[in-house]
Design an enzyme around this catalytic site. Sequence first.
Site, short mmCIF file in Angstrom:
data_model
loop_
_atom_site.label_atom_id
_atom_site.label_comp_id
_atom_site.label_asym_id
_atom_site.label_seq_id
_atom_site.Cartn_x
_atom_site.Cartn_y
_atom_site.Cartn_z
N ARG A 1 9.55 -0.66 5.48
CA ARG A 1 10.02 -1.65 6.44
C ARG A 1 11.31 -2.33 5.99
NH1 ARG A 1 4.49 -2.16 6.79
NH2 ARG A 1 4.57 -4.02 5.51
N GLU B 1 -3.30 -3.14 -7.11
CA GLU B 1 -4.63 -3.68 -7.41
C GLU B 1 -5.49 -2.60 -8.07
OE1 GLU B 1 -6.31 -5.50 -4.00
OE2 GLU B 1 -8.02 -6.32 -5.10
P1 AMP Z 1 4.10 -6.79 -3.17
O1 AMP Z 1 4.56 -5.68 -4.07
O2 AMP Z 1 2.71 -7.24 -3.45
O3 AMP Z 1 5.09 -7.93 -3.13
O4 AMP Z 1 3.98 -6.19 -1.71
C1 AMP Z 1 5.10 -6.04 -0.96
C2 AMP Z 1 5.01 -4.84 -0.05
O5 AMP Z 1 3.77 -4.75 0.64
C3 AMP Z 1 6.08 -4.97 0.98
O6 AMP Z 1 6.75 -3.74 1.09
C4 AMP Z 1 5.36 -5.38 2.23
O7 AMP Z 1 5.92 -4.70 3.32
C5 AMP Z 1 3.91 -5.06 2.04
N1 AMP Z 1 2.99 -6.20 2.28
C6 AMP Z 1 2.25 -6.85 1.34
N2 AMP Z 1 1.50 -7.82 1.86
C7 AMP Z 1 1.75 -7.80 3.19
C8 AMP Z 1 1.28 -8.59 4.30
N3 AMP Z 1 0.38 -9.58 4.15
N4 AMP Z 1 1.76 -8.30 5.53
C9 AMP Z 1 2.67 -7.32 5.70
N5 AMP Z 1 3.15 -6.55 4.69
C10 AMP Z 1 2.70 -6.77 3.46
#
Ligand code: AMP
Length: 173
Positions: A60, A97
Amino acid sequence: MPARLRAAVRTIADFPEKGILFRDMTPILASSELLRIAVRELSEPFRDLNITRVAGIESRGFILGPMIADVLGTGFIPIRKAGKLPAQTLNESYDLEYGSDSIEVHTDAIRPGDRILIHDDVIATGGTASAARRLVEKAGGIVAGYSFLIEIQDLGGVPHLGSGAPVLSVLPY
Ligand code: AMP
């Protein structure tokens, strides 16, 4: 203006798995006016930071990233899931996770000294964006900023990025 963006974000419970509140930006994309506001909010704070490339994270980060690059008058670099880019790549792993994942960038996409703006739609734990930072630095680039549309504050992603570069999250949740 961010209030109008916030009102358009759709929250979907238990997607893609139980317990996740998915923040869906597609209603913003569907409106030419909100799309323009979102791109402006994500770009303007970085106008005077001499950004030379915007790096968007699959998938995205590929939607608004090139539009941000256009506003800043720069090019766009895709950071992709491992195995998708055709030429020689650099790779960085990060923990999930359960297990781990890795992302890649073309070795020649970043020139030494490039000032990179990292973009994704959402920052949650910050694991993905931190891996993107390591990838940019491995390639000899400088992370000059981070631009996220949505931040899930409870998950502590922004502090995880360290204090080296300005972090913009347009819509904190
Ligand atoms: P992180 O590595 O945990 O910061 O996760 C980021 C990635 O996961 C990004 O590419 C987001 O598009 C997706 N993502 C994580 N949590 C969400 C959420 N609650 N809603 C939408 N996309 C999420």
